[in-house]
Design an enzyme around this catalytic site. Structure first.
Site, short mmCIF file in Angstrom:
data_model
loop_
_atom_site.label_atom_id
_atom_site.label_comp_id
_atom_site.label_asym_id
_atom_site.label_seq_id
_atom_site.Cartn_x
_atom_site.Cartn_y
_atom_site.Cartn_z
N ASP A 70 1.94 1.73 3.62
CA ASP A 70 2.55 0.65 4.43
C ASP A 70 3.91 1.10 4.94
O ASP A 70 4.30 0.79 6.08
CB ASP A 70 2.74 -0.63 3.60
N HIS B 227 0.87 -1.18 0.00
CA HIS B 227 0.00 0.00 0.00
C HIS B 227 0.90 1.24 0.00
O HIS B 227 2.03 1.18 0.50
CB HIS B 227 -0.84 0.07 1.27
#
Ligand code: 3MF
Ligand code: MG
Ligand code: MG
Length: 397
Positions: free
Chosen positions: A64, A61
């Site tokens: 992340d 992501h």
């Protein structure tokens, strides 16, 4: 692990288009109602561990690794450079990037909220993810609109919300066309991922089929760039047959990416490792994908159980998930060339002796014995799953 045996070498594992998500390896066991059970871990360590195990691809992501407040800033460029370095040093590739549009409080009313500012921010985020994807050499961008929906009824207007959501996807595709041309790279494959519930109570695009309709709705300016990232468990969660979902995606030419895991029907998103709950169904899923030429990515979107230690995440969770996948994939290959399956399939397709095709009773009689093959084939698939087709026996004497 030694007692379990049957491990594939890292070299063998690298031959498959299997990707390891940053978020799966970094998951600390903090499911809803649960405190974390594992310490935090950084991307450098995860990438190194994936390399050692033979997981050749990494997915992430936008948030992340990059803090939300650093997105689109010089700090992002530094972090992306550090990720590139770690990937290169360990011989990994980034295959997919995805935008987190569900966790941060800004998404409380979804990325397609009524407030125009939130929607502009969503466009910034997906465009920025496209930029990161091109920087990291990814081929896929995934969108999981887990907060696109509502908790209470009647406050949001569904058609407006879906139009606004389409505007964000359009912004990502437009940016992609621009960046790809500038960098001399192919455009990304943009993949919508459906989940029927969780975290939002009612979700506007709850299944892969709903997403196929959305792609074909006329709202997207580049529908040819947009396909699906089905997730095995997400389809079980609404009671679907995952293999049938995948078949519909294949027929539409939209099976771009696949999140692999396992779990239980009509329950929450337990994200168990691939093949631990439904190995027979998984083998059959892979038979379909192999026979249609789908060769990946297979993204390990599971969560190592809370009871597994951080040592266990890399010594047990990831290697066993990869190895079960490979075994099931190879078994699926055996199904495709199995003489019993071939003969039974051919016999069924040949049909019974010729009769008057306007005579229902005669047709029923002509195929009645033949149709027993359906159950025989299911039994043969079970035999392949447990190795009986190769002479493995359980009875004594
Ligand atoms: C949620 C998921 C997500 C998505 C991810 C990528 C955390 O149930 O499956 O994993 O796959 O957001 O878009
Ligand atoms: Mg997923
Ligand atoms: Mg999931």
């Amino acid at each position: 692990m030694k007692a379990c045996g049957g491990s594939y070498s890292p070299e063998t594992r690298r031959k498959y288009f299997i990707s390891g998500p940053q978020w799966a390896a970094a998951y600390q066991g903090q499911a809803l109602f649960h405190a974390p059970t594992r310490p935090a871990i950084g991307f450098e360590q995860i990438i190194r561990k994936f390399a050692e195990l033979g997981i050749g691809y990494w997915t992430t992501h936008d948030t992340d690794v990059i803090p939300t407040e650093a997105l689109g800033t010089g700090r992002q460029a530094e972090i992306v450079a550090a990720i590139r370095k770690a990937l290169a040093e360990n011989g990994l590739q980034c295959s997919m990037v995805t935008t987190e549009t569900f966790y941060h409080a800004v998404w409380a009313a979804s990325p397609a909220a009524e407030a125009p500012g939130v929607r502009e921010y969503a466009k910034f985020r997906v465009r920025n993810t496209v930029d990161i994807g091109h920087e990291l050499g990814a081929g896929f961008a995934v969108y999981w609109p887990g907060s696109l929906g509502y908790y209470v009824q009647g406050a949001i207007e569904e058609t407006d919300t879906l139009r606004w959501y389409a505007e964000a996807i359009n912004a990502a595709c437009d940016r992609d066309i621009e960046v790809a041309a500038r960098k001399g790279r192919p455009t990304l494959k943009h993949c919508l991922e459906a989940k029927p519930f969780e975290p939002q109570a009612e979700i506007l695009l709850p299944s892969s089929d709903a997403m196929l309709a959305f792609i074909a709705s006329g709202l997207l300016t580049h529908p040819e760039m947009v396909g699906l990232n089905p997730e095995y468990l997400h389809e079980l969660m609404w009671g679907a047959a995952p293999r049938a979902v995948l078949a519909r995606a294949l027929l539409a030419g939209k099976l771009f990416h696949f999140d692999i895991n396992d779990g239980y029907r009509l329950k929450h998103d337990v994200d168990i490792g691939v093949g631990l709950v439904n190995p027979l169904d998984w083998m059959n899923v892979l038979v379909l994908l192999r026979s249609h030429g789908y060769r990946g990515p297979f993204n390990l979107d599971f969560k190592p159980p809370r009871t597994t230690s951080q040592f266990g995440v890399f010594e047990v969770s990831f290697p066993t998930a990869v190895d079960r996948f490979i075994t099931l994939w190879e078994m699926a290959g055996e199904v495709l060339t199995d003489p019993v399956m071939e003969e039974a399939t051919a016999a069924l397709r040949a049909g019974g002796p010729p009769v008057d095709v306007r005579d229902a009773d005669a047709l029923t009689a002509a195929t009645r014995e033949l149709l027993t093959l359906h159950e025989l084939m299911a039994h043969r698939l079970f035999q392949i799953l447990v190795g009986q087709h190769r002479g493995r026996v359980y009875s004594i004497g």
